[in-house]
Scaffold this motif. Sequence first.
Motif, PDB file in Angstrom:
ATOM      1  N   THR A   1      39.168  30.621  43.869  1.00 44.66           N
ATOM      2  CA  THR A   1      40.121  29.602  44.315  1.00 44.66           C
ATOM      3  C   THR A   1      40.781  28.961  43.098  1.00 44.66           C
ATOM      4  O   THR A   1      40.323  29.147  41.965  1.00 44.66           O
ATOM      5  CB  THR A   1      39.427  28.499  45.124  1.00 44.66           C
ATOM      6  OG1 THR A   1      38.393  27.947  44.320  1.00 44.66           O
ATOM      7  CG2 THR A   1      38.817  29.049  46.401  1.00 44.66           C
ATOM      8  N   GLY A   2      41.833  28.221  43.361  1.00 45.56           N
ATOM      9  CA  GLY A   2      42.479  27.412  42.335  1.00 45.56           C
ATOM     10  C   GLY A   2      42.880  28.201  41.096  1.00 45.56           C
ATOM     11  O   GLY A   2      43.427  29.297  41.188  1.00 45.56           O
ATOM     12  N   ALA A   3      42.580  27.631  39.923  1.00 44.40           N
ATOM     13  CA  ALA A   3      43.011  28.230  38.662  1.00 44.40           C
ATOM     14  C   ALA A   3      42.381  29.596  38.443  1.00 44.40           C
ATOM     15  O   ALA A   3      43.009  30.516  37.918  1.00 44.40           O
ATOM     16  CB  ALA A   3      42.661  27.290  37.496  1.00 44.40           C
ATOM     17  N   GLU A   4      41.133  29.732  38.869  1.00 41.97           N
ATOM     18  CA  GLU A   4      40.441  31.017  38.728  1.00 41.97           C
ATOM     19  C   GLU A   4      41.186  32.121  39.464  1.00 41.97           C
ATOM     20  O   GLU A   4      41.340  33.230  38.964  1.00 41.97           O
ATOM     21  CB  GLU A   4      39.036  30.885  39.342  1.00 41.97           C
ATOM     22  CG  GLU A   4      37.926  30.785  38.353  1.00 41.97           C
ATOM     23  CD  GLU A   4      36.578  30.829  39.086  1.00 41.97           C
ATOM     24  OE1 GLU A   4      35.640  31.345  38.526  1.00 41.97           O
ATOM     25  OE2 GLU A   4      36.510  30.348  40.248  1.00 41.97           O
ATOM     26  N   ALA A   5      41.601  31.797  40.682  1.00 40.53           N
ATOM     27  CA  ALA A   5      42.323  32.774  41.495  1.00 40.53           C
ATOM     28  C   ALA A   5      43.633  33.142  40.811  1.00 40.53           C
ATOM     29  O   ALA A   5      44.007  34.314  40.733  1.00 40.53           O
ATOM     30  CB  ALA A   5      42.587  32.210  42.886  1.00 40.53           C
ATOM     31  N   GLN A   6      44.334  32.133  40.299  1.00 37.25           N
ATOM     32  CA  GLN A   6      45.617  32.383  39.647  1.00 37.25           C
ATOM     33  C   GLN A   6      45.431  33.282  38.427  1.00 37.25           C
ATOM     34  O   GLN A   6      46.201  34.218  38.205  1.00 37.25           O
ATOM     35  CB  GLN A   6      46.256  31.045  39.246  1.00 37.25           C
ATOM     36  CG  GLN A   6      47.729  31.153  38.914  1.00 37.25           C
ATOM     37  CD  GLN A   6      48.533  31.738  40.080  1.00 37.25           C
ATOM     38  OE1 GLN A   6      48.462  31.260  41.204  1.00 37.25           O
ATOM     39  NE2 GLN A   6      49.268  32.818  39.818  1.00 37.25           N
ATOM     40  N   GLU A   7      44.370  33.011  37.681  1.00 35.54           N
ATOM     41  CA  GLU A   7      44.087  33.808  36.486  1.00 35.54           C
ATOM     42  C   GLU A   7      43.830  35.273  36.875  1.00 35.54           C
ATOM     43  O   GLU A   7      44.324  36.199  36.246  1.00 35.54           O
ATOM     44  CB  GLU A   7      42.856  33.215  35.798  1.00 35.54           C
ATOM     45  CG  GLU A   7      42.638  33.666  34.387  1.00 35.54           C
ATOM     46  CD  GLU A   7      41.349  33.052  33.839  1.00 35.54           C
ATOM     47  OE1 GLU A   7      40.596  33.758  33.178  1.00 35.54           O
ATOM     48  OE2 GLU A   7      41.092  31.855  34.151  1.00 35.54           O
ATOM     49  N   PHE A   8      43.056  35.434  37.942  1.00 35.35           N
ATOM     50  CA  PHE A   8      42.761  36.782  38.426  1.00 35.35           C
ATOM     51  C   PHE A   8      44.054  37.510  38.802  1.00 35.35           C
ATOM     52  O   PHE A   8      44.283  38.654  38.419  1.00 35.35           O
ATOM     53  CB  PHE A   8      41.828  36.700  39.639  1.00 35.35           C
ATOM     54  CG  PHE A   8      41.599  38.022  40.315  1.00 35.35           C
ATOM     55  CD1 PHE A   8      40.607  38.884  39.865  1.00 35.35           C
ATOM     56  CD2 PHE A   8      42.380  38.415  41.392  1.00 35.35           C
ATOM     57  CE1 PHE A   8      40.401  40.112  40.479  1.00 35.35           C
ATOM     58  CE2 PHE A   8      42.176  39.647  42.014  1.00 35.35           C
ATOM     59  CZ  PHE A   8      41.187  40.496  41.557  1.00 35.35           C
ATOM     60  N   LEU A   9      44.928  36.813  39.545  1.00 30.29           N
ATOM     61  CA  LEU A   9      46.171  37.433  39.997  1.00 30.29           C
ATOM     62  C   LEU A   9      47.042  37.837  38.802  1.00 30.29           C
ATOM     63  O   LEU A   9      47.587  38.940  38.759  1.00 30.29           O
ATOM     64  CB  LEU A   9      46.954  36.470  40.905  1.00 30.29           C
ATOM     65  CG  LEU A   9      46.294  36.101  42.225  1.00 30.29           C
ATOM     66  CD1 LEU A   9      47.101  35.015  42.931  1.00 30.29           C
ATOM     67  CD2 LEU A   9      46.180  37.320  43.130  1.00 30.29           C
ATOM     68  N   ASP A  10      47.142  36.928  37.823  1.00 28.94           N
ATOM     69  CA  ASP A  10      47.986  37.226  36.661  1.00 28.94           C
ATOM     70  C   ASP A  10      47.448  38.421  35.891  1.00 28.94           C
ATOM     71  O   ASP A  10      48.200  39.312  35.493  1.00 28.94           O
ATOM     72  CB  ASP A  10      48.071  35.995  35.745  1.00 28.94           C
ATOM     73  CG  ASP A  10      48.819  34.855  36.421  1.00 28.94           C
ATOM     74  OD1 ASP A  10      49.530  35.122  37.410  1.00 28.94           O
ATOM     75  OD2 ASP A  10      48.677  33.699  35.986  1.00 28.94           O
ATOM     76  N   GLY A  11      46.132  38.432  35.698  1.00 28.08           N
ATOM     77  CA  GLY A  11      45.525  39.533  34.952  1.00 28.08           C
ATOM     78  C   GLY A  11      45.729  40.861  35.668  1.00 28.08           C
ATOM     79  O   GLY A  11      46.094  41.867  35.074  1.00 28.08           O
TER      80      GLY A  11
END
Lengths: 166, 478, 329
Positions: free
Chosen positions: C292-302
């Motif tokens: 969720t949150g920033a972790e999810a965004q980081e995963f998506l970007d990577g």
Amino acid sequence: MEPTPKRRPGELVFNIAIMLASFGLLYSAYGISGFEALSAPGAVPMATTAIMVVCAVVILRQTLRKGADTSQTMAADILPLIVIVTIAMIAAYAVLLRPLGFLPTSVLFLLVMVRFLSRRGWGFCLAVSVGTVFVIWIIFRLIFAVLMPQGIIPEGRIVSAITSLF
Amino acid sequence: MDILSNLLIPIVNLDLLMLIAVGTFAGIYVGAIPGLSVTMAVSILISFTFSWEVYPALALMIGIYMGGVYGGSRTAILLNIPGAPSAIATALDGFPMAQHGRAGEAIGIVTVVSFIGGFIGIFALGAFAPLLSDFAIGFQPRDFMLLAIMGILLVGSLSGDSLVKGIFAGALGIGVGAVGMDPLTIQDRFVFGISELRGGISFVAVMIGLFGVSEALIQLHSIHTPAVRQKITGIIPSWSKVRKHLPLGLQTSTIGTIVGALPGTGGDIAALMAYDHAKRVTRNPETPFGKGAIEGLVAPETANNAAVGGAFIPMLTLGIPGDAVTAIMIGALFIHGLNPGPMLMIEQPDMFWFIVSSLALANVFMLIFGLTGIRLFVRIVELPRTVLLPVIMVLSIVGAYAVNNSLTDVYWMLGFGVLGYFMRLYGYPLAPIILGVILSRLLDDNWRRAIISEREDFGAMMMGIFTSRCRCACSWRW
Amino acid sequence: MRHFVYGAAVVLGLAMPAMAEYPERDIQGIIQWGAGGSTDTVSRSVTPHAEAVLGAKVILQNVTGGVGAIGLNQADRADADGYTLLFGAENPLLYKVMGLGEKDYADFVPINVIARGIPILVAQPDAPFDTFPEMIAYINENPGEVRFGSTGPGGLPSVVTAMINDKTPIDVTAVPYDGDGPALTALQGGAIDVMPAVLGAALEPVRAGNLKAIAIFDSEGVEQLPDVPAITDTNPEFADLLPWGPFFGIFAKAGTPDDVVAKLTDAYGQATQNADFLSMMEGRGFRMLSLTGAEAQEFLDGWQSQTAWILYDAEIAKNSPEDFGISRP
């Protein structure tokens, strides 16, 4: 075979339009991938549109051979007013569906159409339209949870108000 | 003994019996209303039955499936709007019967032969599932292509007076089916830069437009002619009548079971192939085909109900869905903690026999619910057209919208309705368009797969066809 | 009784401005893929648990077509009020480089990135190779003979094949199918020879011996198939590309109020921890993420940067990731 069929009003125009549209589609199909390979995404579309073109040309030739039917007229037999009005009404329905919402648009459509076709009293027309729309709404919205455009009536809140009663 | 006790599960448990009955009843209406599909109803049931045990959840879904496939014929006969794609062929002869006051008779015979077809499909599932699934899974792309070509040839029997107009309509249908982004290459086809067209043209919208809307527009010409009085006698067909059509029904049920068992083809194609078969083998129908031939009802309705049992064959033996509905049921089995796959029949044979017997029960309920209430249904056709036609139009619009929640589909429905209206007036047959749309992907995708598999070598592919399973299986028809 | 009065007032058309807390009506959920597919099954089985937390119904509908772009655009057209959710898979992250659309998850806020699928290479049971090195050797001896199943450019098979090509160029014939279900069916019927698939879809036929597992295309093996080696066991050069896999997530339109996002995140966060849901996901061979949150965004970007560049280097992608500010990993 019917005995020497005659050319109906507008038939020639329609068949010419069909032929032109077929040529247009063939051109569009050629644009997909050209003659790249047998397995290209455009191969089957090109084949089918080519068939359409050939058929349309044959149909047009047959049409040209037929004599015009003088006993029929465009206004009486092909596009009477009643058909034009109905098509326009359905188009208007589709246009208004999103801004107005499903419930008002449908009631309005049925009201006008039933009145226009049957010329019966407004009360009868209103009863038919409201009743039909209500039944359709129950089936689609409540039972099968199909969300129709909501528009000006806050349907979503009505439904949650109803469900929260239980 | 195990088999028997598993078969008895839904019969001795009153709640399961009730759920099958409720499902079948609801299914008939889901099937009959254009825009509501069995696929949609079963998806909704996944969430709805989430917390249930697996047996009750399946019982309800199976009922809906069986009832829904049958229900599509109702509106096809009464209003010329097939409630589902598998009922298209039924409209060809069913609606003319209704126009001659024989709607009750048509629904009666359809109900009985649907029951017979359904039963044969279920019997094939119970008795020959492993055998048939071996056959079905071995179908190669070239076999599917051949099947599609055989299907396309049906244009001949759907064309009516003008073959060239029929071929045109069929080709148009294949073109319509190709619209959108090609999933195999993500290349746009006939999209003309309109992003809504990427997803293709909804098949149901085309169907509702061509059948429902154009029919309604045509009927406007004779809006003030009083509706045809429907006969209410002879609704339940006599045994001699059923027996007369039984040989044909058995043949078309076989077609339905096999086409249903093939992954990727279902009741819609089965029904059309069966219709063609009927036209070929029936020498002297009492009424000509397309004008209200009983054979034209028997064939598609046995086939599409037989396809239900057929669709379960690869699902239960291999975990491979036979059609869209069984695909969702596989998901449902997963959710309920089962692992549908080749091991299911070994690890959980109870599931197999439970499904067989639930299907059989649903089939019986379908017969009961189908035959009751016909008198009420045929009254719909007797409503004044001035009221009936606007209501049909609203139902058409709602149906087209509901398929994909898309207003674009409503415009397509109207567009095809107007096109269909002119085509009818100028003597074009409409059924080949639908046939083309149904078969478009089957033909196109498998043609490409077949030719790619042979590395673009057309000769090698044609050679392959001589050893093809499909050819062997189908050659008895010629 | 209060509800009734409120309901009555609404019915009378006296709808007041929204005062009740979110959610005060049904939420619409758009599933990008068709009924019966993995995204559909996962969405429909997690949602009832979230509904219990939210206290509102989430009405799910499948809006399919255009590799999911039709559904994404529909969710994007709705108001950013949290009443329209998108249930999607990994595909939108490739729309820009594949030239399929202008919108992707950058226009959405991740509510929960639920789980990741594990790729696996499977072959016909009578294929003349058992391991990944043997398969490569066989392919090199018979160029163009081996038929790989594919699901169109940008799908899992095309990415896995591109990864293999990145390390050891191979000459195979790719036969396209519309989804891994039909392709695996074709594999079992002998129409194709090898298929890079997602573990969950191949698990049952592998266990029954109808398919042969060549390698788990991941940095570690899986407990469901303990005998199948991870690709990095035999070919460690793949380690820098892995782990990689398709994923499922729930998204709300960018601009949705923070408290609404928080509420949805909490509801779906709890739902993804439900024991029944977890055991179903394990049975289908998914690896839970629940980001969720920033972790999810980081995963998506990577994920986006890695996959987009692999596809671009393999000349499958139409547009350079650089054009969209996607940096090379």
